[in-house]
Design a protein around this motif. Structure first.
Motif, PDB file in Angstrom:
ATOM      1  N   ILE A 126       1.040  -1.508  -0.406  1.00  0.00           N
ATOM      2  CA  ILE A 126       0.008   0.097  -0.045  1.00  0.00           C
ATOM      3  C   ILE A 126       0.538   1.062  -0.210  1.00  0.00           C
ATOM      4  O   ILE A 126       0.789   1.919  -0.657  1.00  0.00           O
ATOM      5  CB  ILE A 126      -0.976  -0.024   1.225  1.00  0.00           C
ATOM      6  N   GLU A 127       2.088   1.136   0.363  1.00  0.00           N
ATOM      7  CA  GLU A 127       3.104   2.063   1.019  1.00  0.00           C
ATOM      8  C   GLU A 127       3.369   2.680  -0.251  1.00  0.00           C
ATOM      9  O   GLU A 127       3.539   3.819  -0.807  1.00  0.00           O
ATOM     10  CB  GLU A 127       3.904   2.320   1.653  1.00  0.00           C
ATOM     11  N   GLU A 128       3.888   1.794  -1.480  1.00  0.00           N
ATOM     12  CA  GLU A 128       4.554   1.464  -3.063  1.00  0.00           C
ATOM     13  C   GLU A 128       3.255   2.124  -3.664  1.00  0.00           C
ATOM     14  O   GLU A 128       3.186   3.044  -4.394  1.00  0.00           O
ATOM     15  CB  GLU A 128       5.265   0.424  -2.813  1.00  0.00           C
ATOM     16  N   LEU A 129       1.787   1.985  -3.450  1.00  0.00           N
ATOM     17  CA  LEU A 129       1.151   2.227  -3.897  1.00  0.00           C
ATOM     18  C   LEU A 129       0.920   3.388  -3.809  1.00  0.00           C
ATOM     19  O   LEU A 129       0.549   4.350  -4.975  1.00  0.00           O
ATOM     20  CB  LEU A 129      -0.892   1.048  -3.990  1.00  0.00           C
ATOM     21  N   ASP A 130       0.743   4.118  -2.882  1.00  0.00           N
ATOM     22  CA  ASP A 130       0.385   5.876  -2.854  1.00  0.00           C
ATOM     23  C   ASP A 130       1.702   6.416  -3.052  1.00  0.00           C
ATOM     24  O   ASP A 130       1.259   7.308  -3.929  1.00  0.00           O
ATOM     25  CB  ASP A 130       0.818   5.962  -1.184  1.00  0.00           C
ATOM     26  N   ARG A 131       3.010   5.946  -3.411  1.00  0.00           N
ATOM     27  CA  ARG A 131       3.964   7.045  -3.730  1.00  0.00           C
ATOM     28  C   ARG A 131       3.673   6.347  -5.793  1.00  0.00           C
ATOM     29  O   ARG A 131       4.016   7.674  -5.223  1.00  0.00           O
ATOM     30  CB  ARG A 131       5.327   6.050  -3.034  1.00  0.00           C
ATOM     31  N   LEU A 132       3.280   5.629  -6.113  1.00  0.00           N
ATOM     32  CA  LEU A 132       3.131   5.844  -7.475  1.00  0.00           C
ATOM     33  C   LEU A 132       1.688   6.719  -7.465  1.00  0.00           C
ATOM     34  O   LEU A 132       2.298   7.287  -8.601  1.00  0.00           O
ATOM     35  CB  LEU A 132       2.766   4.041  -7.999  1.00  0.00           C
ATOM     36  N   ILE A 133       0.963   6.057  -7.264  1.00  0.00           N
ATOM     37  CA  ILE A 133      -0.031   7.799  -7.454  1.00  0.00           C
ATOM     38  C   ILE A 133       0.132   8.637  -7.010  1.00  0.00           C
ATOM     39  O   ILE A 133      -0.317   9.856  -8.426  1.00  0.00           O
ATOM     40  CB  ILE A 133      -1.015   6.637  -6.131  1.00  0.00           C
ATOM     41  N   THR A 134       0.854   9.077  -6.269  1.00  0.00           N
ATOM     42  CA  THR A 134       1.406  11.135  -6.314  1.00  0.00           C
ATOM     43  C   THR A 134       2.563  10.962  -7.473  1.00  0.00           C
ATOM     44  O   THR A 134       2.531  11.746  -7.587  1.00  0.00           O
ATOM     45  CB  THR A 134       1.705  10.792  -4.617  1.00  0.00           C
ATOM     46  N   GLU A 135       3.428   9.723  -7.981  1.00  0.00           N
ATOM     47  CA  GLU A 135       3.833  10.438  -9.164  1.00  0.00           C
ATOM     48  C   GLU A 135       2.857  10.365 -10.507  1.00  0.00           C
ATOM     49  O   GLU A 135       3.068  11.582 -11.317  1.00  0.00           O
ATOM     50  CB  GLU A 135       4.671   8.220  -9.308  1.00  0.00           C
TER      51      GLU A 135
END
Length: 189
Positions: A126-135
């Motif tokens: 989920i942390e990685e997904l949030d980072r990608l969504i921000t990108e």
């Protein structure tokens, strides 16, 4: 006719814009962040261009050398290549293809982990997904600010939506495991 790979589709689409040499194609794909949707490696790109030339979808228009750099062959799209690109885009848009991504496979086997370990791994994802969504949000804002027509970057919204759906599903799954609505029984050794 052999089916076009994702990288071959990208090469033909670039050459539909204008003639280019393979290194330029590679740089444009990276600049446009297409490496997020198609595996982009210089060796694979050169091999793909050669294969497309063998299929007569692209043709060399000349070779040039700049300074100490190696010779670079410029390619252009042929009529056959344009037709193959159009057909592949048409069929790819209308036909669902199961592409066998890794995540569903490991998700199907997550029950092999202890409850706490599975929850930890889900939270890290989920942390990685949030980072990608921000990108993707930043990419969206940049493209809008530069007034790039959205038709050229539909993929950004699509991929962002997929990431959000996965994140939300994982968040719900964590809640279900923690509330014991989804019992967690790892396999016994």
């Amino acid at each position: 006719m052999a089916e076009l790979t994702p990288l071959a589709i990208s090469v033909l689409a670039l050459l539909h814009e204008r003639p280019m040499h393979a290194y330029e194609m590679y740089q444009v794909l990276l600049h446009r962040h297409n490496h997020r949707i198609v595996k982009t490696r210089p060796g694979s790109l050169y091999h793909t261009v050669e294969r497309l030339a063998g299929q007569e979808f692209v043709r060399a228009t000349g070779t040039e050398r700049a300074g100490n750099r190696p010779e670079r062959t410029t390619y252009e799209l042929t009529e056959a290549g344009a037709a193959a690109l159009r057909l592949r885009v048409e069929t790819g848009l209308e036909t669902y293809t199961n592409e066998y991504p890794l995540f569903p496979v490991v998700l199907a086997e997550a029950h092999n982990l202890e409850r706490a370990d599975a929850l930890l791994r889900f939270r890290r994802r989920i942390e990685e997904l949030d980072r990608l969504i921000t990108e993707y949000d930043a990419t969206d804002a940049d493209l809008r600010s530069r007034e790039v027509p959205e038709a050229y970057w539909l993929t950004v919204g699509y991929l962002r939506s997929q990431l959000i759906a996965e994140r939300d599903w994982l968040t719900t799954t964590i809640e279900r495991i923690e509330s014991k609505d989804l019992p967690w029984h790892p396999r016994k050794k």
